[in-house]
Design an enzyme around this catalytic site. Structure first.
Site, PDB file in Angstrom:
ATOM      1  N   ASP A  86      -4.187   0.202   5.152  1.00 16.54           N
ATOM      2  CA  ASP A  86      -4.093   1.593   5.596  1.00 16.54           C
ATOM      3  C   ASP A  86      -4.768   2.552   4.625  1.00 16.54           C
ATOM      4  O   ASP A  86      -5.043   2.221   3.467  1.00 16.54           O
ATOM      5  CB  ASP A  86      -2.633   1.999   5.815  1.00 16.54           C
ATOM      6  CG  ASP A  86      -1.776   1.869   4.561  1.00 16.54           C
ATOM      7  OD1 ASP A  86      -1.995   0.922   3.777  1.00 16.54           O
ATOM      8  OD2 ASP A  86      -0.882   2.716   4.359  1.00 16.54           O
ATOM      9  N   GLU A 146       1.107   1.129   3.183  1.00 15.43           N
ATOM     10  CA  GLU A 146       1.225   1.291   1.732  1.00 15.43           C
ATOM     11  C   GLU A 146       1.230   2.752   1.327  1.00 15.43           C
ATOM     12  O   GLU A 146       1.853   3.119   0.331  1.00 15.43           O
ATOM     13  CB  GLU A 146       0.073   0.560   1.022  1.00 15.43           C
ATOM     14  CG  GLU A 146       0.240   0.421  -0.476  1.00 15.43           C
ATOM     15  CD  GLU A 146      -0.276   1.612  -1.292  1.00 15.43           C
ATOM     16  OE1 GLU A 146       0.040   1.699  -2.497  1.00 15.43           O
ATOM     17  OE2 GLU A 146      -1.013   2.455  -0.713  1.00 15.43           O
TER      18      GLU A 146
END
Length: 378
Positions: A86, A146
């Site tokens: 991400d 994350e």
């Protein structure tokens, strides 16, 4: 839901990613698949398709949008190498473009995710496909969520759901580190600090107690805070305690009866999470309430492990401390020594002009390849 390569057929997706083109082109391909936190499904599908198409030597398990791919060669040692899929939100910085740095003349890839951390992910995916007979068994990990609150982490979720997949003797996280090793990481804590007052009409303010005014003394103390520099296992970590958000007020003619602000404490890995929370509560002891809203402990450098020492020797540069929090902390909590090692300048992470040197992608891949193909198992 999880699956393994023995029970699930390849997903029905034309491969968007071609790891055989190498980590530089793969960086461009990965970055051009938008994957802001919470929207990782497309990129996870593409990584899974690439693994199933190009890496029959790997056993692939999927948990949500987290993928774990393992060799099962019976080697004496196992190394885990991980990276998150991400990014923070896009801001007119996709698709990526190639440019030349004005100062150095170096070729760069510019765009969201190039630094944090799709260049590192590209290195991992290219090597996962390429290294069929490494000198150690390898666990390759790509995970979601994350860049948001730690309790949403796909890595944490997969570790809870499949603990046996994460057993390892050493771990490397491909976070940007300018192609050098950064040991451990600071911990991070967020706390909401609140004070109370008494409401009154602003025309008769003496009848109330202004909560916003009461906050002033706390903010002055915070402004005067001098962060410590703490040496842990030979690496110097810098702490920080900063206000990051404030809330207060009722209406334009009302003395407010409550005001709160949020602080972020970045603490050296010499402190535990509980010790960091106690420190913040003591710092704001005269507030009416201090609520810990997010806490992720740090990780010690882990450089005394034999595999870590061999890795440092292979890279050939002195390690530095990692100031930001990274998921090396999750490996450290499992008793696995872990370091950060990836292409990209961490000072450019999340920046709108995020960009990574092409040469750094290549050198990072070369260093990992060389180390993993030599006999490092003893």
């Amino acid at each position: 839901m999880s699956s393994d390569s023995n029970s699930t057929p390849p997903i029905a997706l034309d491969p968007v990613l071609d790891p055989t083109l190498g980590p530089v082109e793969l960086t461009r391909q990965l970055c051009n698949i938008p994957s802001v936190s919470g929207d990782e499904r497309e990129i996870a599908d593409a990584v899974e398709a690439a693994l199933r198409s190009h890496a029959p030597h790997l056993t692939v398990t999927r948990d949500g949008d987290t993928l774990v791919a393992r060799t099962e060669l019976g080697r004496e040692r196992r190394v885990a190498i991980a990276g998150h899929l991400d990014t923070v939100p896009i801001n007119d910085n996709l698709p990526v473009r190639d440019e030349v740095d004005d100062a150095s003349g170096e070729p760069m890839i510019w765009g969201r995710g190039t630094v944090d951390m799709k260049a590192g992910v590209a290195v991992q995916l290219a090597l996962a496909v390429e290294l069929v007979e490494p000198s150690v068994d390898l666990t390759w990990i790509w995970y979601d969520h994350e860049e948001v609150a730690s309790d949403l982490s796909g890595l944490g979720r997969a570790m809870r759901n499949h603990p046996g997949l994460f057993e390892a003797d050493f771990a490397i996280l491909g976070e940007p580190s300018n192609g050098t090793i950064e040991g451990g990481c600071n911990g991070t804590l967020r706390a909401r600090v609140s004070v109370h007052g008494k409401r009154a009409h602003s025309a008769r303010s003496w009848m109330g107690v202004n909560a916003i005014h009461r906050v002033g003394a706390l903010l002055e103390r915070l402004s005067a805070f001098e962060p410590e520099r703490i040496v842990v296992d030979g690496l110097e970590y810098r702490e920080g305690l900063n206000a990051v958000r404030i809330n207060g007020g009722v209406a334009g003619n009302v003395i407010p009866d409550e005001c709160s602000f949020e602080v972020n404490y970045r603490f050296a890995p010499s402190r535990s999470g509980a010790e960091a929370a106690d420190y913040v509560r003591e710092f704001f002891a005269d507030a009416d309430r201090v609520e810990i809203v997010d806490l992720a402990p740090g990780a010690r450098p882990g450089l005394d492990a034999p595999l870590a020492q061999r890795f440092v020797a292979a890279v050939g540069e002195a390690p530095n401390a990692k100031f930001g929090w990274t998921d090396v902390s999750r490996f450290s909590a499992l008793g696995i020594p872990a370091v950060n090692f990836g292409p990209g300048d961490p000072l450019l992470a999340h920046a709108d002009d995020e960009r990574v040197p092409v040469a750094q992608i290549e050198s990072t891949a070369a260093a990992l390849r060389e180390w993993l193909m030599h006999d490092i198992s003893r």
